[in-house]
Write an enzyme that holds these catalytic residues in place. Structure first.
Site, PDB file in Angstrom:
ATOM      1  N   GLU A 179       1.231  -1.091  -0.013  1.00 41.20           N
ATOM      2  CA  GLU A 179      -0.374   0.099  -0.135  1.00 41.20           C
ATOM      3  C   GLU A 179       0.761   1.452   0.156  1.00 41.20           C
ATOM      4  OE1 GLU A 179      -2.893  -0.325   2.828  1.00 41.20           O
ATOM      5  OE2 GLU A 179      -4.010  -2.096   2.515  1.00 41.20           O
ATOM      6  N   GLU A 193      -4.581  -8.878   0.013  1.00 40.78           N
ATOM      7  CA  GLU A 193      -5.484  -8.536   1.799  1.00 40.78           C
ATOM      8  C   GLU A 193      -6.811  -8.661   1.154  1.00 40.78           C
ATOM      9  OE1 GLU A 193      -3.995  -4.575   4.134  1.00 40.78           O
ATOM     10  OE2 GLU A 193      -2.139  -5.561   3.606  1.00 40.78           O
TER      11      GLU A 193
END
Ligand SMILES: *[C@@H]1O[C@H](CO)[C@@H](O)[C@H](O)[C@H]1NC(C)=O
Ligand SMILES: *[C@@H]1O[C@H](CO)[C@@H](O)[C@H](O)[C@H]1NC(C)=O
Ligand SMILES: *[C@@H]1O[C@H](CO)[C@@H](O)[C@H](O)[C@H]1NC(C)=O
Ligand SMILES: *[C@@H]1O[C@H](CO)[C@@H](O)[C@H](O)[C@H]1NC(C)=O
Ligand SMILES: *[C@@H]1O[C@H](CO)[C@@H](O)[C@H](O)[C@H]1NC(C)=O
Length: 895
Positions: free
Chosen positions: A493, A586
């Site tokens: 991220e 995720e």
């Protein structure tokens, strides 16, 4: 000149379980010169002292929270420690000609540290707390509200025997949080800022023969935010001392790759890098033999061709050899495959046939194909990624590495059906990868949570420019021989992901480094907001999406939310990158507190937690009907449904396997650990455990009723009952009365009876598969707490001061039924050669310090973690008592 090599090898290989007669060395008359490689733990008997402020006027480098020009910056003396991992020789660092201009009493041999605390490593000074419980904590909830900040000093004497005087002495630190800097006898040797990486320093030049050598290690953690989760504090991983001949296999000096793999044969390629630190040119013979790892008979399966190499002083050189292994046992994840390992034993001889070094490399033989339309094929078999993300902490033990605690985490995950781990978001300790190799987990090995752009004020971005290359290369060389590692991730991220030009430039730079070190595994960096057309998605070898696959703030239950919104993205990425494998790095981010339930239950398959739906910001509990998620997440049901509608997706890594310290979303104001685990911080199974087990172990007969059935305030009220089962149909009974036989509908992953009206008694379910009875589960209403029932995870542990027992306490009623909402205050005691190191109950907002021997049960359960005393064997009795109930005990032993 005193040990016959066959004897020496017998001893060395004894560690591998190979008997002495299986000496792999053909020339058994060879004589070892001095000692061949000897690696010993340096974990014991350190002196430790810690200050929350900077006590010594030095700092690795100025930072936002340490920006005072009077501080002495030590970075110039630390940077050269990364030189072996900087490819361009002209970019390597020269050590300054002068020593730093400082007066540091803590590094001096004469400094009196008798008042310092005696500690053994691995050590995490912050885990004992206390928690910061105030509204404006010094260390915030994201980092676990524990006192990680400040400077820690560790000191220890080193004994250098005279017989070692010709050896090199190498200090290896598997990880220290953070900015570790090492001094020997008052001299600054070097360091390694990134607290999650391993490093080695040659301390030979600073040593003198005898007992009085002084080792001093300083670590520092910023006062401001430096992490998005609990980082731990101190030398929290193993420390080793390695003695080698000056001519030796270099650090991380072997590289094993396998190819042309079938069950009939496999080719193994080996590169060995040898370092000559002696003062004359040396001719070295390199001999490597391959054995079955862990085999009782030390079965030798192959031998690489012998190679000679001549090495100038202060130089390194490599040999590359190949061999074939017939009928190889392949490494692969259970239950369909088995994680078989081999070990390559490399011996170096000098020109006179004297043994110089023995170096062992464990490896596995496996093929992995990464297909865009059919996911992951391991040894030709499609293996859906049933993965979880794991942070590095070990719950109440904090960041301090403990092999048994980590193995327990993995064992419970394996019981769940997990076959893959993502090391969110940093290099794990090397021993974790030994466990994943042995137990057969696939690993997405990840290194960075930030690049040049910050997520928190004092995170890795501060050192990205100086250290991204050495960190990457050393991590890749450390981990490249592990068969469990199947994907490299150089970012999670990353804040740059949507700055197209910057993202492409940095990703291309990092990717280039990875490819120089290893071409056998694909790279990725996880995207939670990059678009399919982004440059970022274009660079990585495979697409790993965080939450976007299922959509961000997607669907009617999420419609009222503001913030980044995405439709489900798997198809869009697949269309834009038809040649790349796609996985969910995720998925889920569903939230719950073990054993807590709230009403009414949402009718959605997945809904965001808020105070009227699943959550309660006063009690800080989240309902374990397992339908509630973070705003950007999804309940498991929606993840499963999305995956089943996109069979090209290789699978996913659930956020998260275990609860972890820090990131207590959404209750940053009140809690200190995460709600996203399938398993709570103490290791107790949430209801979600059974939902994943039902999907991931379809052949394991099981059924599980949600919720518990002790609701004195709900008599006459609608109390939905949901069942997780690996069957396809189930009939539910309340006090013997059928509530209906129902099928699991397509794209649903639970069977719901949402109209059940509560009455005390017994709920019973019979699950069916293909029409035949498959599994049952019963839940009964509990009475008042009457007793404590104790059980331990094992009957005996090693008396080595490291092995652990995990003792569970259940608060039970007079009939032995667990009282599901019991919160009795429990007092723990232990007798025998053992100590209670920590207690826990898995509740995210419990601020009782972890070492406390007094802990409230949370929803009926509590945990004590017990450690044996090194070298003392005997019975251990753990007792738990609580006012008004019968106390309980459990007897175990150390052996
Ligand atoms: C230190 O403070 C100065 C002045 O505010 C600022 O320009 C500089 O960027 C700061 N340095 C660091 C490392 O934070
Ligand atoms: C074995 O070692 C001896 C003694 O160093 C040496 O003379 C001999 O050449 C070696 N033989 C082989 C086969 O390497
Ligand atoms: C990439 O896709 C997004 C979303 O569809 C769009 O807004 C953006 O303009 C596209 N960028 C480029 C460079 O095509
Ligand atoms: C809570 O979430 C539900 C959807 O599950 C939504 O309808 C409701 O408006 C939300 N409540 C608040 C206070 O945001
Ligand atoms: C949260 O829990 C408290 C204490 O049990 C209760 O008083 C309150 O009504 C709950 N809040 C909501 C929104 O359910």
């Amino acid at each position: 000149m005193k040990l016959l090599s066959c004897i020496h090898l017998g001893w060395t290989l004894g560690l591998l379980g190979l008997p002495a007669q299986a000496s792999p060395v053909q020339n058994t008359t060879a004589i070892a010169s001095g000692n061949v490689r000897e690696r010993t733990s340096l974990n014991k008997d350190w002196k430790f002292w810690h200050s929350k402020e900077i006590p010594d006027n030095v700092v690795y480098d100025l930072r936002p929270d340490a920006n005072d020009s009077s501080l002495v910056v030590l970075k110039p003396w630390v940077l050269p420690s990364g030189n072996d991992y900087i490819a361009d020789a002209s970019a390597q660092y020269e050590r300054p000609l002068t020593e730093p201009d400082i007066d540091l009493p803590y590094v001096e041999n004469e400094f009196d540290d008798t008042d310092w605390e005696q500690v053994h490593l691995p050590h995490d000074w912050a885990i004992k707390g206390p928690f910061y419980t105030d509204e404006d904590p010094e260390i915030g909830s994201a980092m676990g509200r524990l006192p990680v900040q400040g400077v820690g000093w560790y000191r220890r004497k080193l004994d250098v025997s005279r017989k070692d005087k010709d050896d090199l002495v190498l200090l290896e630190i598997d990880g220290a949080m953070s900015y570790p800097i090492v001094w020997v006898n008052g001299h600054l040797v070097g360091g390694w800022p990134y607290g999650y990486n391993s490093f080695q320093l040659d301390i030979t030049p600073y040593l003198k023969p005898g007992k009085g050598n002084q080792l001093a290690i300083r670590v520092e953690n910023p006062a401001g935010d430096s992490s998005r989760w609990y980082p731990g504090a101190g030398i929290y991983r193993n420390v080793w001392l390695t003695k080698v001949n000056p001519i030796h296999v270099a650090h991380y000096g072997t590289k094993v790759t396998t190819k042309d793999i079938s069950t009939r044969k496999a080719t193994v390629d080996l590169e060995v890098q040898i370092e000559n630190k002696a003062d004359k040119t040396q001719k070295v013979e390199v001999v490597t033999e391959v054995f079955v790892h862990g085999s009782k008979h030390g079965r030798k399966v192959a031998q690489f061709p012998r190679q000679d190499i001549s090495l100038q002083p202060e130089s390194k050189g490599s040999v590359s050899v190949s061999t074939t292994i017939r009928d190889p046992r392949l490494w692969g994840p259970p239950p369909t495959q088995s994680p078989d390992l081999y070990v390559a034993v490399t011996s170096l001889y000098d020109a006179r046939g004297r043994l110089l070094d023995i170096y062992k490399t464990k490896f596995g033989i496996r093929s992995v194909e990464y297909t865009p339309d059919n996911g992951l094929l391991v040894n030709g078999e499609r293996v859906p990624i049933q993965g979880v993300n794991q942070h590095h902490d070990l719950g109440a033990l904090g960041a301090a590495w403990n092999k048994r605690a980590a193995r327990r985490q993995l064992e419970i995950l394996q019981e769940l059906g997990v076959n893959a781990i993502r090391t969110a978001h940093n290099p794990p300790t090397p021993e974790l990868l030994e466990l994943t190799d042995e137990m057969g987990f696939l690993v997405l090995d990840e290194i960075f949570d930030s690049w040049a752009q910050q997520k928190t004020e004092s995170d890795f971005h501060l050192i990205f420019n100086d250290w991204s290359e050495p960190d990457l290369r050393s991590w890749l060389r450390r981990d490249r021989n592990h068969p469990s590692v199947i994907i490299w991730s150089y970012g999670n991220e990353i804040a740059e992901q949507n700055r197209d030009a910057v993202a492409a430039e940095i990703a291309t730079y990092l990717q280039g480094i990875v490819k120089e070190e290893d071409t056998t595994r694909p790279t990725t960096a996880s995207m939670n907001s990059a678009w399919p057309n982004s440059s970022f998605a274009g660079v990585v070898d495979l697409i790993s999406l965080n939450y976007q696959g299922e959509g961000l703030r997607y669907g009617p239950a999420y419609a009222h939310l503001t913030g980044n919104r995405r439709d489900p993205q798997y198809d869009a990425f697949h269309a834009a990158h038809p040649e790349k494998l796609i996985l969910g790095s995720e998925v889920a981010w569903s939230l719950s507190s073990r054993g807590s339930f709230s009403f009414p239950v949402t009718s959605y398959q997945s809904a965001p937690v808020n105070d009227t739906s699943g959550g309660n910001s006063t009690t800080l509990e989240i309902s374990a009907y397992e339908l509630y998620s973070a705003d950007a997440g999804s309940a498991p049901d929606r993840v499963f449904s999305t995956q089943d509608q996109h069979p090209f997706v290789a699978g996913g890594f659930v956020w998260a396997g275990w609860d972890y310290i820090g990131e207590p979303y959404p209750y940053y104001d009140g809690a200190r650990s995460a709600y996203s685990g399938i398993i709570d911080l103490a290791g107790f199974k949430k209801e979600r455990f059974y939902q994943y087990q039902a999907r991931w172990r379809p052949d394991f007969p099981m059924a599980h009723i949600v919720p518990h059935w002790t609701w004195p305030d709900r008599v006459g009220e609608v109390t939905p009952v949901h069942v997780f089962t690996s069957g396809d149909e189930a009939e539910l009974f309340l006090n013997g009365v059928s509530q209906g036989r129902r099928k699991k509908e397509p794209l649903t992953y639970r069977i719901r009876w949402d109209d059940v009206v509560y009455e005390p008694g017994e709920v019973y379910v019979v699950a069916y598969k293909d029409g035949t009875e498959w599994a049952t589960h019963t839940v009964r209403t509990a009475g008042a707490p009457a007793a404590l029932r104790l059980s331990a995870d094992r009957e005996a542990i090693a008396a080595d001061g490291e092995d652990l027992l995990f003792v569970t306490v259940e608060v039970v009623d007079a009939e032995g039924i667990v009282v599901p909402q019991a919160d009795n205050l429990i007092h723990f005691e232990v007798s025998g050669p053992a100590e209670i190191v920590a207690t826990d109950n898995g509740f995210q907002a419990d601020f009782t310090a972890f070492p406390s021997h007094d802990r409230k049960a949370f929803n009926g359960l509590a945990l004590a973690i017990v450690k044996g005393v090194d070298g003392r064997k005997g019975d251990i009795v753990v007792t738990a008592s609580s006012q008004g109930v019968e106390k309980g005990e459990v007897v175990m032993k150390t052996v």
